[in-house]
Design a protein around this motif. Structure first.
Motif, mmCIF file in Angstrom:
data_model
loop_
_atom_site.group_PDB
_atom_site.id
_atom_site.type_symbol
_atom_site.label_atom_id
_atom_site.label_comp_id
_atom_site.label_asym_id
_atom_site.label_seq_id
_atom_site.Cartn_x
_atom_site.Cartn_y
_atom_site.Cartn_z
ATOM 1 N N ILE A 189 -18.561 33.326 0.084
ATOM 2 C CA ILE A 189 -18.305 31.904 -0.128
ATOM 3 C C ILE A 189 -19.038 31.555 -1.415
ATOM 4 N N THR A 190 -18.315 31.127 -2.443
ATOM 5 C CA THR A 190 -18.925 30.769 -3.726
ATOM 6 C C THR A 190 -18.900 29.255 -3.873
ATOM 7 N N LEU A 191 -20.062 28.681 -4.158
ATOM 8 C CA LEU A 191 -20.177 27.232 -4.282
ATOM 9 C C LEU A 191 -20.342 26.864 -5.747
ATOM 10 N N MET A 192 -19.455 26.008 -6.253
ATOM 11 C CA MET A 192 -19.492 25.576 -7.651
ATOM 12 C C MET A 192 -19.252 24.077 -7.742
ATOM 13 N N SER A 193 -19.604 23.510 -8.892
ATOM 14 C CA SER A 193 -19.453 22.069 -9.095
ATOM 15 C C SER A 193 -19.622 21.737 -10.572
ATOM 16 N N PRO A 194 -18.981 20.663 -11.042
ATOM 17 C CA PRO A 194 -19.244 20.194 -12.401
ATOM 18 C C PRO A 194 -20.460 19.275 -12.488
ATOM 19 N N SER A 195 -21.151 19.064 -11.386
ATOM 20 C CA SER A 195 -22.159 18.003 -11.325
ATOM 21 C C SER A 195 -23.346 18.236 -12.243
ATOM 22 N N LYS A 196 -23.926 19.448 -12.241
ATOM 23 C CA LYS A 196 -25.056 19.720 -13.127
ATOM 24 C C LYS A 196 -24.591 19.878 -14.566
ATOM 25 N N THR A 197 -23.436 20.515 -14.723
ATOM 26 C CA THR A 197 -22.906 20.803 -16.056
ATOM 27 C C THR A 197 -22.703 19.535 -16.867
ATOM 28 N N PHE A 198 -22.119 18.517 -16.255
ATOM 29 C CA PHE A 198 -21.710 17.323 -16.981
ATOM 30 C C PHE A 198 -22.472 16.070 -16.555
ATOM 31 N N ASN A 199 -23.572 16.242 -15.834
ATOM 32 C CA ASN A 199 -24.404 15.125 -15.382
ATOM 33 C C ASN A 199 -23.613 14.096 -14.587
ATOM 34 N N ILE A 200 -22.901 14.578 -13.568
ATOM 35 C CA ILE A 200 -22.152 13.681 -12.679
ATOM 36 C C ILE A 200 -22.509 13.963 -11.221
ATOM 37 N N ALA A 201 -23.790 14.277 -10.974
ATOM 38 C CA ALA A 201 -24.212 14.577 -9.608
ATOM 39 C C ALA A 201 -24.036 13.381 -8.676
ATOM 40 N N GLY A 202 -24.088 12.174 -9.212
ATOM 41 C CA GLY A 202 -23.884 10.983 -8.393
ATOM 42 C C GLY A 202 -22.435 10.776 -7.992
ATOM 43 N N LEU A 203 -21.531 11.543 -8.599
ATOM 44 C CA LEU A 203 -20.120 11.542 -8.214
ATOM 45 C C LEU A 203 -19.855 12.877 -7.530
ATOM 46 N N GLY A 204 -20.078 12.922 -6.235
ATOM 47 C CA GLY A 204 -20.085 14.192 -5.521
ATOM 48 C C GLY A 204 -18.722 14.865 -5.483
ATOM 49 N N ALA A 205 -18.575 15.932 -6.263
ATOM 50 C CA ALA A 205 -17.361 16.739 -6.219
ATOM 51 C C ALA A 205 -17.758 18.193 -6.397
ATOM 52 N N SER A 206 -17.557 18.993 -5.373
ATOM 53 C CA SER A 206 -17.901 20.405 -5.402
ATOM 54 C C SER A 206 -16.787 21.190 -4.740
ATOM 55 N N VAL A 207 -16.848 22.507 -4.905
ATOM 56 C CA VAL A 207 -15.793 23.348 -4.341
ATOM 57 C C VAL A 207 -16.401 24.620 -3.767
ATOM 58 N N ALA A 208 -15.902 25.007 -2.611
ATOM 59 C CA ALA A 208 -16.207 26.309 -2.025
ATOM 60 C C ALA A 208 -15.008 27.211 -2.256
ATOM 61 N N VAL A 209 -15.257 28.367 -2.862
ATOM 62 C CA VAL A 209 -14.204 29.347 -3.105
ATOM 63 C C VAL A 209 -14.331 30.415 -2.021
ATOM 64 N N ILE A 210 -13.339 30.478 -1.120
ATOM 65 C CA ILE A 210 -13.413 31.376 0.039
ATOM 66 C C ILE A 210 -12.121 32.190 0.102
ATOM 67 N N PRO A 211 -12.105 33.378 -0.507
ATOM 68 C CA PRO A 211 -10.862 34.161 -0.549
ATOM 69 C C PRO A 211 -10.355 34.613 0.820
ATOM 70 N N ASP A 212 -11.233 34.923 1.752
ATOM 71 C CA ASP A 212 -10.819 35.430 3.056
ATOM 72 C C ASP A 212 -10.352 34.282 3.954
#
Length: 383
Positions: free
Chosen positions: A224-247
Motif C-alpha cells: 500500500i503506497t501512500l502519496m499526496s500533493p500536500s507537502k509538495t505544494f503546501n496544501i496540507a489544509g486541503l486534505g487530498a491523498s491517495v493510497a495506491v493498492i495494486p492487489d
C-alpha cells in the motif's frame, strides 16, 4: 518562470496551527507545512471552482486519477493503473487504516525508529504491538536496520510500515536498500505500507525517488503506497491523498476498513490536487532549489555549533538535529525558552533530538539561526 519564495506572508493571526501553537515570542519551525504561497495554478483552479457556487457531493475523481497516473509516470517512471487508487482526506488515515485492515489484535506491526509520530500512534490506537527497527548512520545518511530485529521476531509480525523519504531523517532510499526491505518482507510474509508523502521533495542532485511498489510485481502485490500533493505544494489544509493498492484483495480490505469512518475527499481538495499534479512542476522545481539553499545554510550553521549534530537531509524540508551534546534535560523546552519552536524528538522516539522545519523564507531562517546560536551560547555558559 520566477516565483517569489522570499515573500513574507503573515500567518500569525490566521487559522495556522503552526503559527498559533506558541506565544508570539516563539518562532514556529515545527509541524510540516511551509510558509510559501502555493502556486497560482492551484489558487486559480480553486477560485474558478468557488465561482461555480455549488458544493454538493463530488463524483469519483476520474480526472484527478488521470493527473496522478501521469505524474507518477513522468516523475518516477512508475506505471499506475487508475483502478489501484483509493482517495482519502489524509495520509494519517491511510496509516491507521492499514494497521486495522491488515493486522489482528494478536499480530504485530514493524516500523522504523525514530519515525513520524502517527506510525507509533496508529499501532497503539488499534491495540497492536509494534517492533521498532533502528535507523543507523551510514556515512551522512540514516538507513533502516531491519536485520537487528531478528532476535525479537515471533512470527506474529504482519505489517511492515516504511517511510520513504524518511521522516525525520530525510533519507531517500536507494534501490538496493529498498530491495533489502522487500527481501525482509518476503522472508516474513509481510504486507508493506509505504508512506511516500515527501517523495517529490528530493533535495540532493542525482538522487531519484523510487516507489517501493515499483521494485517488482511482488512488491506491488504486497504493498500500500501512500502519496499526496500536500507537502509538495503546501496544501496540507486541503486534505487530498491517495493510497495506491495494486492487489484487489488488499484494496477490498482497505476500503472495508474505511467504510462509514473515513469520509471522501471534499471537492475543493480534489480541485487543488488535480491542479497541482497538472500544472505545479515549474513551481516545484524552484521550490526545491530554494529549499536546498535553506538546508545547506542551516546545516553549515548547526555543524559550527558545539553540542549539536545534524543529518543533512536528502529530501523533505525537515532537519533532524541531535542536541545531546548540549547537556540539557529537555532540548525542546530549552529551545522554546530561547524563542524557537521545534518539534520534540521524544514524539519520534528520540528525546535528545529536535526536528527543525526549514520550509520558510531565507530571512526567517536567518532569524532562527541567530536564536539558535544564542541558545547554544547560553547552554555553554550554564554548563
Amino acid at each position: 518562470m520566477a516565483f517569489n519564495f522570499d515573500e513574507e506572508i503573515n500567518r500569525r493571526h490566521s487559522d495556522s496551527i503552526k503559527w498559533n501553537a506558541h506565544e508570539e515570542s516563539v518562532l514556529p519551525m515545527w509541524v510540516a507545512d511551509t510558509d510559501f504561497r502555493s502556486p497560482a495554478c492551484i489558487t486559480d483552479a480553486l477560485m474558478a471552482r468557488v465561482q461555480h457556487g455549488v458544493f454538493g457531493y463530488g463524483a469519483h475523481p476520474q480526472e484527478l486519477a488521470e493527473a496522478f497516473v501521469e505524474w507518477c509516470q513522468r516523475r518516477y517512471q512508475w506505471r499506475v493503473d487508475p483502478q489501484w487508487l483509493v482517495f482519502m482526506p489524509g495520509i494519517v488515515a491511510g496509516l491507521n487504516l492499514s494497521v486495522r485492515a491488515f493486522t489482528t489484535p494478536e499480530e504485530t506491526t514493524v516500523a522504523p525508529t525514530p519515525i513520524y509520530p502517527p506510525f507509533r500512534k496508529s499501532a497503539a490506537l488499534a491495540g497492536r504491538a509494534q517492533l521498532n527497527a533502528p535507523l543507523q548512520p551510514r556515512g551522512e545518511r540514516l538507513v533502516l536496520d531491519l536485520e537487528s530485529l531478528r532476535p525479537q521476531l515471533t512470527g506474529r509480525e504482519k505489517l511492515l510500515m516504511l517511510c520513504n523519504p524518511q521522516n525525520p531523517g530525510g533519507t531517500a532510499y536507494r534501490r538496493d536498500e529498498l530491495e533489502a526491505q522487500l527481501a525482509f518482507a518476503q522472508e516474513h510474509d509481510l504486507i508493506v505500507c509505504s508512506d511516500e508523502i515527501h517523495c517529490d521533495l528530493i533535495l540532493t542532485p542525482d538522487v531519484q525517488h523510487i516507489p517501493f511498489a515499483s521494485l517488482s510485481e511482488d512488491a506491488a502485490r504486497r504493498s500500500i503506497t501512500l502519496m499526496s500533493p500536500s507537502k509538495t505544494f503546501n496544501i496540507a489544509g486541503l486534505g487530498a491523498s491517495v493510497a495506491v493498492i495494486p492487489d484487489a484483495a488488499l484494496r477490498q480490505r482497505f476500503c472495508a476498513a474505511r467504510e462509514g469512518i473515513v469520509p471522501h475527499v471534499d471537492v475543493l481538495a480534489l480541485t487543488a490536487a488535480e491542479a497541482a499534479w497538472r500544472g505545479g512542476e515549474p513551481w516545484l522545481a524552484e521550490q526545491i532549489t530554494y529549499l536546498r539553499r535553506n538546508r545547506d545554510r542551516l546545516y553549515a550553521a548547526v555543524e559550527a555549533l558545539a553540542g549539536l549534530k545534524m543529518v543533512r537531509p536528502e529530501a523533505t524540508y525537515l532537519a533532524w538535529v541531535d542536541a545531546a551534546g548540549l547537556g540539557v534535560e529537555n532540548p525542546t523546552r530549552f529551545f522554546k525558552r530561547q524563542g524557537l519552536g521545534f518539534s520534540p524528538g521524544a514524539d519520534f522516539g528520540a528525546p535528545q533530538h529536535v526536528r527543525i522545519n526549514f520550509g520558510c523564507t531565507a530571512a526567517t531562517l536567518e532569524t532562527a539561526i541567530t536564536r539558535l546560536q544564542r541558545a547554544v551560547e547560553a547552554a555553554n555558559v550554564r554548563a
